[in-house]
Scaffold this motif. Structure first.
Motif, PDB file in Angstrom:
ATOM      1  N   LYS A   3      43.959  49.950  34.856  1.00 18.45           N
ATOM      2  CA  LYS A   3      43.518  49.476  36.170  1.00 18.45           C
ATOM      3  C   LYS A   3      43.624  47.969  36.166  1.00 18.45           C
ATOM      4  N   ARG A   4      44.305  47.412  37.144  1.00 18.17           N
ATOM      5  CA  ARG A   4      44.522  45.981  37.124  1.00 18.17           C
ATOM      6  C   ARG A   4      44.644  45.450  38.533  1.00 18.17           C
ATOM      7  N   THR A 239      44.141  46.687  44.158  1.00 18.94           N
ATOM      8  CA  THR A 239      44.151  47.137  42.770  1.00 18.94           C
ATOM      9  C   THR A 239      44.915  48.440  42.646  1.00 18.94           C
ATOM     10  N   LYS A 241      46.109  51.698  40.095  1.00 23.74           N
ATOM     11  CA  LYS A 241      45.532  52.422  38.965  1.00 23.74           C
ATOM     12  C   LYS A 241      46.346  53.676  38.696  1.00 23.74           C
TER      13      LYS A 241
END
Length: 247
Positions: A3-4, A239, A241
């Motif tokens: 996750k970033r 984000t 993921k």
């Protein structure tokens, strides 16, 4: 699961689609004036704002709202300003942004390496009222651009929607199915359209009229955009993921 935050340099942006329409009317509130003014609906007030001689400090011509010197419509008020009362950011709805990548073969013994391309789109914000549903940053809605720009996450009012996407190399464990999800970062601005009709002195053909003031509450939502590189359009913040499920 990875996750970033989305990085600008890896994102491709596209302006596509139609804008979101938010509904729900709010009762108009009458601002105090020297004399009571005729009550107006929020839709009437925002139309008066669109047709103001001065909109958010900018002098308008009747051509700015489709008016005509003879056929009309003409100016409906003397001044309109948008006054912001609250600004907030929040996570938008998480959506599946790619197809499934399964590693479900009966004889599979190792993780599968896949190239995952994903894409997600969020619509540009719109106001509550019919007159603010126009796109392309024009008219009364475009007048909000200055209010958005003073915040860190700015909304580009010149596009209808923002699309974030990327291609990534991933590994899918044996017995799992992989797909990508994206959660956009959204922003909401709450405020009021404040409209004023100046007092008029009596003439030989008309009676004197007092100053009139009206206000229509407004809420505008849209995706937060990060600055684009080298003059490119801003990229949608959010984000991504990777999600794994069983076969």
């Amino acid at each position: 699961m990875a996750k970033r935050r989305l990085k600008n340099k890896k994102v491709r942006i596209a302006a596509v689609g139609a804008a979101v329409v938010t509904g729900g009317a709010i009762a108009a509130v009458l601002l105090p004036s020297a004399n009571a003014a005729e009550e107006k609906t929020p839709e009437q007030i925002t139309t008066m704002c669109q047709r103001a001689k001065v909109l958010n400090g900018k002098q308008q011509s009747i051509e700015d709202f489709g008016g005509h010197p003879i056929a009309g419509p003409g100016f409906a008020s003397d001044n309109c300003d948008f006054v912001e009362t609250k600004f907030e950011t929040f996570d938008g709805p998480t959506e599946k942004a790619s197809i499934d990548f399964p590693n479900c073969e009966g004889n599979a013994t190792e993780p599968a390496k896949v190239s995952v391309t994903w894409s997600a789109t969020a619509a540009q914000g719109k106001g509550k009222y019919t007159v603010t549903q126009q796109g392309g940053g024009g008219g009364i809605f475009g007048a909000l651009s200055g209010s958005w720009l003073k915040h860190k996450g700015t909304l580009d009012m010149t596009i209808n929607s923002a699309t974030a996407g990327e291609t990534e190399e991933r590994q899918v464990p044996v017995g799992k199915v992989l797909h990508m999800e994206f959660t956009p970062k959204m922003q909401r601005m709450t405020g009021e359209w404040r409209v004023r009709i100046d007092a008029r002195e009596a003439t030989t053909t008309t009676n004197a009229t007092p100053e009139q003031n009206f206000v229509a509450p407004e809420v505008v939502e849209g995706p937060a955009l990060l600055p684009g590189a080298a003059g490119a359009p801003g990229v949608m913040d959010g984000t991504s993921k990777a999600v794994l499920t069983d076969c």
